[in-house]
Design a protein around this motif. Structure first.
Motif, PDB file in Angstrom:
ATOM      1  N   ARG A  12     -49.990 -48.715 -51.196  1.00 51.41           N
ATOM      2  CA  ARG A  12     -50.706 -48.708 -52.478  1.00 51.41           C
ATOM      3  C   ARG A  12     -51.681 -47.531 -52.545  1.00 51.41           C
ATOM      4  O   ARG A  12     -51.808 -46.890 -53.593  1.00 51.41           O
ATOM      5  CB  ARG A  12     -51.418 -50.036 -52.694  1.00 51.41           C
ATOM      6  CG  ARG A  12     -50.466 -51.167 -53.077  1.00 51.41           C
ATOM      7  CD  ARG A  12     -51.200 -52.434 -53.470  1.00 51.41           C
ATOM      8  NE  ARG A  12     -51.759 -53.149 -52.334  1.00 51.41           N
ATOM      9  CZ  ARG A  12     -51.059 -53.966 -51.533  1.00 51.41           C
ATOM     10  NH1 ARG A  12     -49.777 -54.156 -51.742  1.00 51.41           N
ATOM     11  NH2 ARG A  12     -51.654 -54.581 -50.527  1.00 51.41           N
ATOM     12  N   LEU A  13     -52.348 -47.244 -51.438  1.00 46.52           N
ATOM     13  CA  LEU A  13     -53.251 -46.095 -51.401  1.00 46.52           C
ATOM     14  C   LEU A  13     -52.479 -44.803 -51.621  1.00 46.52           C
ATOM     15  O   LEU A  13     -52.915 -43.919 -52.360  1.00 46.52           O
ATOM     16  CB  LEU A  13     -54.011 -46.054 -50.069  1.00 46.52           C
ATOM     17  CG  LEU A  13     -54.927 -44.848 -49.848  1.00 46.52           C
ATOM     18  CD1 LEU A  13     -55.979 -44.728 -50.942  1.00 46.52           C
ATOM     19  CD2 LEU A  13     -55.584 -44.934 -48.477  1.00 46.52           C
ATOM     20  N   SER A  14     -51.327 -44.699 -51.013  1.00 42.59           N
ATOM     21  CA  SER A  14     -50.492 -43.512 -51.180  1.00 42.59           C
ATOM     22  C   SER A  14     -50.093 -43.324 -52.649  1.00 42.59           C
ATOM     23  O   SER A  14     -50.166 -42.217 -53.188  1.00 42.59           O
ATOM     24  CB  SER A  14     -49.236 -43.635 -50.306  1.00 42.59           C
ATOM     25  OG  SER A  14     -48.440 -42.497 -50.425  1.00 42.59           O
ATOM     26  N   ALA A  68     -53.596 -33.417 -48.672  1.00 43.95           N
ATOM     27  CA  ALA A  68     -53.678 -33.573 -47.220  1.00 43.95           C
ATOM     28  C   ALA A  68     -53.957 -35.032 -46.846  1.00 43.95           C
ATOM     29  O   ALA A  68     -53.355 -35.568 -45.902  1.00 43.95           O
ATOM     30  CB  ALA A  68     -54.759 -32.659 -46.637  1.00 43.95           C
ATOM     31  N   ILE A  69     -54.859 -35.673 -47.587  1.00 50.71           N
ATOM     32  CA  ILE A  69     -55.144 -37.090 -47.334  1.00 50.71           C
ATOM     33  C   ILE A  69     -53.894 -37.917 -47.600  1.00 50.71           C
ATOM     34  O   ILE A  69     -53.543 -38.810 -46.820  1.00 50.71           O
ATOM     35  CB  ILE A  69     -56.324 -37.573 -48.196  1.00 50.71           C
ATOM     36  CG1 ILE A  69     -57.615 -36.901 -47.734  1.00 50.71           C
ATOM     37  CG2 ILE A  69     -56.448 -39.096 -48.146  1.00 50.71           C
ATOM     38  CD1 ILE A  69     -58.777 -37.077 -48.697  1.00 50.71           C
ATOM     39  N   HIS A  70     -53.211 -37.609 -48.684  1.00 48.13           N
ATOM     40  CA  HIS A  70     -51.977 -38.326 -49.028  1.00 48.13           C
ATOM     41  C   HIS A  70     -50.948 -38.199 -47.906  1.00 48.13           C
ATOM     42  O   HIS A  70     -50.329 -39.188 -47.500  1.00 48.13           O
ATOM     43  CB  HIS A  70     -51.405 -37.781 -50.334  1.00 48.13           C
ATOM     44  CG  HIS A  70     -50.116 -38.393 -50.728  1.00 48.13           C
ATOM     45  ND1 HIS A  70     -48.913 -37.780 -50.485  1.00 48.13           N
ATOM     46  CD2 HIS A  70     -49.835 -39.568 -51.329  1.00 48.13           C
ATOM     47  CE1 HIS A  70     -47.946 -38.561 -50.930  1.00 48.13           C
ATOM     48  NE2 HIS A  70     -48.473 -39.647 -51.450  1.00 48.13           N
ATOM     49  N   ASP A  71     -50.767 -37.005 -47.389  1.00 46.89           N
ATOM     50  CA  ASP A  71     -49.819 -36.802 -46.290  1.00 46.89           C
ATOM     51  C   ASP A  71     -50.224 -37.614 -45.062  1.00 46.89           C
ATOM     52  O   ASP A  71     -49.379 -38.230 -44.409  1.00 46.89           O
ATOM     53  CB  ASP A  71     -49.736 -35.320 -45.920  1.00 46.89           C
ATOM     54  CG  ASP A  71     -49.057 -34.479 -46.997  1.00 46.89           C
ATOM     55  OD1 ASP A  71     -48.390 -35.059 -47.884  1.00 46.89           O
ATOM     56  OD2 ASP A  71     -49.207 -33.243 -46.945  1.00 46.89           O
ATOM     57  N   GLY A  72     -51.511 -37.621 -44.753  1.00 45.66           N
ATOM     58  CA  GLY A  72     -51.993 -38.385 -43.607  1.00 45.66           C
ATOM     59  C   GLY A  72     -51.780 -39.879 -43.773  1.00 45.66           C
ATOM     60  O   GLY A  72     -51.355 -40.563 -42.831  1.00 45.66           O
ATOM     61  N   ARG A  74     -49.518 -41.326 -45.673  1.00 46.34           N
ATOM     62  CA  ARG A  74     -48.069 -41.572 -45.616  1.00 46.34           C
ATOM     63  C   ARG A  74     -47.565 -41.575 -44.172  1.00 46.34           C
ATOM     64  O   ARG A  74     -46.809 -42.466 -43.759  1.00 46.34           O
ATOM     65  CB  ARG A  74     -47.327 -40.515 -46.441  1.00 46.34           C
ATOM     66  CG  ARG A  74     -45.876 -40.863 -46.705  1.00 46.34           C
ATOM     67  CD  ARG A  74     -45.138 -39.784 -47.477  1.00 46.34           C
ATOM     68  NE  ARG A  74     -44.879 -38.661 -46.591  1.00 46.34           N
ATOM     69  CZ  ARG A  74     -45.396 -37.442 -46.723  1.00 46.34           C
ATOM     70  NH1 ARG A  74     -46.186 -37.151 -47.719  1.00 46.34           N
ATOM     71  NH2 ARG A  74     -45.109 -36.494 -45.859  1.00 46.34           N
ATOM     72  N   LEU A  75     -48.008 -40.608 -43.388  1.00 46.93           N
ATOM     73  CA  LEU A  75     -47.601 -40.547 -41.981  1.00 46.93           C
ATOM     74  C   LEU A  75     -48.155 -41.727 -41.185  1.00 46.93           C
ATOM     75  O   LEU A  75     -47.455 -42.282 -40.326  1.00 46.93           O
ATOM     76  CB  LEU A  75     -48.052 -39.224 -41.360  1.00 46.93           C
ATOM     77  CG  LEU A  75     -47.316 -37.980 -41.844  1.00 46.93           C
ATOM     78  CD1 LEU A  75     -47.993 -36.723 -41.308  1.00 46.93           C
ATOM     79  CD2 LEU A  75     -45.854 -38.016 -41.443  1.00 46.93           C
ATOM     80  N   SER A  76     -49.395 -42.114 -41.469  1.00 43.79           N
ATOM     81  CA  SER A  76     -49.986 -43.275 -40.788  1.00 43.79           C
ATOM     82  C   SER A  76     -49.209 -44.540 -41.106  1.00 43.79           C
ATOM     83  O   SER A  76     -48.914 -45.340 -40.213  1.00 43.79           O
ATOM     84  CB  SER A  76     -51.445 -43.458 -41.209  1.00 43.79           C
ATOM     85  OG  SER A  76     -52.218 -42.389 -40.745  1.00 43.79           O
ATOM     86  N   ARG A  77     -48.880 -44.708 -42.364  1.00 46.45           N
ATOM     87  CA  ARG A  77     -48.116 -45.899 -42.766  1.00 46.45           C
ATOM     88  C   ARG A  77     -46.781 -45.945 -42.036  1.00 46.45           C
ATOM     89  O   ARG A  77     -46.377 -46.975 -41.498  1.00 46.45           O
ATOM     90  CB  ARG A  77     -47.891 -45.894 -44.272  1.00 46.45           C
ATOM     91  CG  ARG A  77     -47.114 -47.113 -44.736  1.00 46.45           C
ATOM     92  CD  ARG A  77     -46.926 -47.104 -46.236  1.00 46.45           C
ATOM     93  NE  ARG A  77     -46.329 -48.352 -46.654  1.00 46.45           N
ATOM     94  CZ  ARG A  77     -45.318 -48.430 -47.495  1.00 46.45           C
ATOM     95  NH1 ARG A  77     -44.800 -47.340 -48.020  1.00 46.45           N
ATOM     96  NH2 ARG A  77     -44.833 -49.598 -47.828  1.00 46.45           N
TER      97      ARG A  77
END
Length: 98
Positions: A12-14, A68-72, A74-77
């Motif tokens: 949802r954050l993404s 950059a936050i979005h990529d992080g 997404r990768l964390s998820r």
């Protein structure tokens, strides 16, 4: 210590970050279409031109940071989901056949 990660919430954050990037882009395009020379006095036109230049620069930097936050996120998820799947698989493999 108990660590829990809600991968659905990360999703949802993404999506929220996607929407913010889209809204920022829409705002920039709307501002670019606004013609300062249609607004009134020369002073107002100059102020609008200066604002548009600063806004474009700031909006680009903001877009880069949000991206950059979005990529992080997404990768964390993805990473948390992979770890969760691996842990689940290991417990299933270790469980006696029922």
């Amino acid at each position: 210590m108990d660590l829990q990660v809600d991968t659905d919430e990360l999703g949802r954050l993404s999506h929220a970050l996607d929407r913010s990037l889209s809204s920022l882009s829409d705002a920039r395009h709307a501002l670019e279409r606004a013609r300062a020379d249609q607004l009134g006095s020369a002073e107002l036109n100059e102020a609008c031109d200066r604002f548009q230049e600063r806004w474009a620069y700031g909006a680009e930097r903001l877009r880069d940071r949000i991206g950059a936050i979005h990529d992080g996120v997404r990768l964390s998820r993805r990473g948390y989901a992979q770890v969760d799947a691996a842990v689940t698989a290991s417990f299933r493999a270790a469980a006696p056949d029922a």
